[in-house]
Design a protein around this motif. Sequence first.
Motif, PDB file in Angstrom:
ATOM      1  N   ARG A  39      11.314  41.376  52.872  1.00  0.00           N
ATOM      2  CA  ARG A  39      10.928  41.912  51.425  1.00  0.00           C
ATOM      3  C   ARG A  39      11.300  40.046  51.037  1.00  0.00           C
ATOM      4  O   ARG A  39      12.395  40.041  49.937  1.00  0.00           O
ATOM      5  CB  ARG A  39      12.311  42.485  50.056  1.00  0.00           C
ATOM      6  CG  ARG A  39      11.244  43.940  50.685  1.00  0.00           C
ATOM      7  CD  ARG A  39      11.528  44.857  50.520  1.00  0.00           C
ATOM      8  NE  ARG A  39      12.199  44.816  49.479  1.00  0.00           N
ATOM      9  CZ  ARG A  39      11.167  44.816  47.748  1.00  0.00           C
ATOM     10  NH1 ARG A  39       9.717  46.062  48.662  1.00  0.00           N
ATOM     11  NH2 ARG A  39      11.173  45.246  46.468  1.00  0.00           N
ATOM     12  N   ALA A  40      10.890  38.979  51.250  1.00  0.00           N
ATOM     13  CA  ALA A  40      11.967  37.605  50.995  1.00  0.00           C
ATOM     14  C   ALA A  40      10.467  36.958  50.439  1.00  0.00           C
ATOM     15  O   ALA A  40       9.166  37.669  50.953  1.00  0.00           O
ATOM     16  CB  ALA A  40      12.021  37.183  52.138  1.00  0.00           C
ATOM     17  N   LEU A  41      10.556  36.377  50.063  1.00  0.00           N
ATOM     18  CA  LEU A  41       9.826  34.806  48.938  1.00  0.00           C
ATOM     19  C   LEU A  41       9.548  34.340  50.231  1.00  0.00           C
ATOM     20  O   LEU A  41      10.478  33.450  50.713  1.00  0.00           O
ATOM     21  CB  LEU A  41      10.377  34.438  47.870  1.00  0.00           C
ATOM     22  CG  LEU A  41       9.370  33.441  47.285  1.00  0.00           C
ATOM     23  CD1 LEU A  41       8.060  33.648  46.418  1.00  0.00           C
ATOM     24  CD2 LEU A  41      10.377  32.388  46.170  1.00  0.00           C
ATOM     25  N   ARG A  42       8.434  33.946  50.422  1.00  0.00           N
ATOM     26  CA  ARG A  42       7.711  33.216  51.154  1.00  0.00           C
ATOM     27  C   ARG A  42       6.611  32.151  50.587  1.00  0.00           C
ATOM     28  O   ARG A  42       5.901  32.607  50.275  1.00  0.00           O
ATOM     29  CB  ARG A  42       6.055  33.761  52.494  1.00  0.00           C
ATOM     30  CG  ARG A  42       5.674  33.142  54.028  1.00  0.00           C
ATOM     31  CD  ARG A  42       4.832  33.468  54.733  1.00  0.00           C
ATOM     32  NE  ARG A  42       3.738  34.113  53.501  1.00  0.00           N
ATOM     33  CZ  ARG A  42       2.550  33.544  53.406  1.00  0.00           C
ATOM     34  NH1 ARG A  42       2.108  32.179  53.674  1.00  0.00           N
ATOM     35  NH2 ARG A  42       1.018  34.468  52.840  1.00  0.00           N
ATOM     36  N   LEU A  43       7.075  30.743  50.555  1.00  0.00           N
ATOM     37  CA  LEU A  43       6.732  29.782  49.961  1.00  0.00           C
ATOM     38  C   LEU A  43       6.396  28.516  51.197  1.00  0.00           C
ATOM     39  O   LEU A  43       7.186  27.935  52.307  1.00  0.00           O
ATOM     40  CB  LEU A  43       7.466  28.783  49.384  1.00  0.00           C
ATOM     41  CG  LEU A  43       8.606  29.523  48.389  1.00  0.00           C
ATOM     42  CD1 LEU A  43       9.234  28.399  47.903  1.00  0.00           C
ATOM     43  CD2 LEU A  43       7.245  29.720  47.479  1.00  0.00           C
ATOM     44  N   CYS A  44       4.612  28.313  51.113  1.00  0.00           N
ATOM     45  CA  CYS A  44       3.912  27.196  52.054  1.00  0.00           C
ATOM     46  C   CYS A  44       2.941  26.756  51.579  1.00  0.00           C
ATOM     47  O   CYS A  44       2.205  26.618  50.925  1.00  0.00           O
ATOM     48  CB  CYS A  44       2.498  28.861  52.612  1.00  0.00           C
ATOM     49  SG  CYS A  44       1.904  27.796  53.793  1.00  0.00           S
ATOM     50  N   PRO A  45       3.839  25.446  51.375  1.00  0.00           N
ATOM     51  CA  PRO A  45       3.112  23.895  50.950  1.00  0.00           C
ATOM     52  C   PRO A  45       1.719  24.156  51.838  1.00  0.00           C
ATOM     53  O   PRO A  45       1.255  23.708  50.922  1.00  0.00           O
ATOM     54  CB  PRO A  45       3.535  23.641  52.339  1.00  0.00           C
ATOM     55  CG  PRO A  45       4.403  23.798  53.331  1.00  0.00           C
ATOM     56  CD  PRO A  45       4.694  24.861  53.051  1.00  0.00           C
ATOM     57  N   ASP A  46       1.125  24.270  52.690  1.00  0.00           N
ATOM     58  CA  ASP A  46      -0.166  24.021  53.303  1.00  0.00           C
ATOM     59  C   ASP A  46      -1.164  25.054  52.011  1.00  0.00           C
ATOM     60  O   ASP A  46      -2.206  24.628  50.805  1.00  0.00           O
ATOM     61  CB  ASP A  46      -0.553  24.777  54.107  1.00  0.00           C
ATOM     62  CG  ASP A  46       0.187  23.776  55.548  1.00  0.00           C
ATOM     63  OD1 ASP A  46       0.465  22.754  55.264  1.00  0.00           O
ATOM     64  OD2 ASP A  46       0.002  24.367  56.559  1.00  0.00           O
ATOM     65  N   ALA A  47      -0.717  26.445  51.755  1.00  0.00           N
ATOM     66  CA  ALA A  47      -1.736  26.816  50.559  1.00  0.00           C
ATOM     67  C   ALA A  47      -1.433  26.525  49.541  1.00  0.00           C
ATOM     68  O   ALA A  47      -2.390  26.199  48.219  1.00  0.00           O
ATOM     69  CB  ALA A  47      -0.958  28.865  50.870  1.00  0.00           C
ATOM     70  N   TRP A  48       0.119  25.857  49.147  1.00  0.00           N
ATOM     71  CA  TRP A  48      -0.289  25.121  47.843  1.00  0.00           C
ATOM     72  C   TRP A  48      -1.152  24.142  47.513  1.00  0.00           C
ATOM     73  O   TRP A  48      -1.893  23.643  46.195  1.00  0.00           O
ATOM     74  CB  TRP A  48       1.375  24.705  47.437  1.00  0.00           C
ATOM     75  CG  TRP A  48       2.336  25.288  46.360  1.00  0.00           C
ATOM     76  CD1 TRP A  48       1.550  27.019  47.375  1.00  0.00           C
ATOM     77  CD2 TRP A  48       3.775  25.958  45.958  1.00  0.00           C
ATOM     78  NE1 TRP A  48       2.748  28.107  46.611  1.00  0.00           N
ATOM     79  CE2 TRP A  48       3.300  26.948  46.163  1.00  0.00           C
ATOM     80  CE3 TRP A  48       3.618  25.090  45.825  1.00  0.00           C
ATOM     81  CZ2 TRP A  48       4.839  26.967  45.076  1.00  0.00           C
ATOM     82  CZ3 TRP A  48       5.084  25.066  44.468  1.00  0.00           C
ATOM     83  CH2 TRP A  48       4.954  26.359  44.402  1.00  0.00           C
TER      84      TRP A  48
END
Length: 117
Positions: A27-36
Amino acid sequence: MPVLHLMCGLPCTGKTTLALQLEAEHRALRLCPDAWMARIVRDGWDAERRVAVEAMQLEIAERVLELGNDVILEGGFWHRAERDHARACAARVGAACRVHFLDAPLEVLIRRAKDRA
């Protein structure tokens, strides 16, 4: 103790696949630079803006860890200095850090890259 998960590896090694699994399991926050980069910058090759996006994501990650939640960063973390900096940010807020190194044979990377195109 919250955990900062760092996805480490070349493009097409499976970082996002593993990150999605970890996101569901923890239940983690996933941060993907490619998506941003794709949605906000609209240019995935803009190195200066990528650095800014990754810095912002690390700031967000640090705050989320401070609040007691796990975070997954998909930045690649190819350089030891990047991993060390992320580890230091996690430690500053009392979080653990786990590096997930993904590797694949060159033939697999080429095939996956072609499949994406």
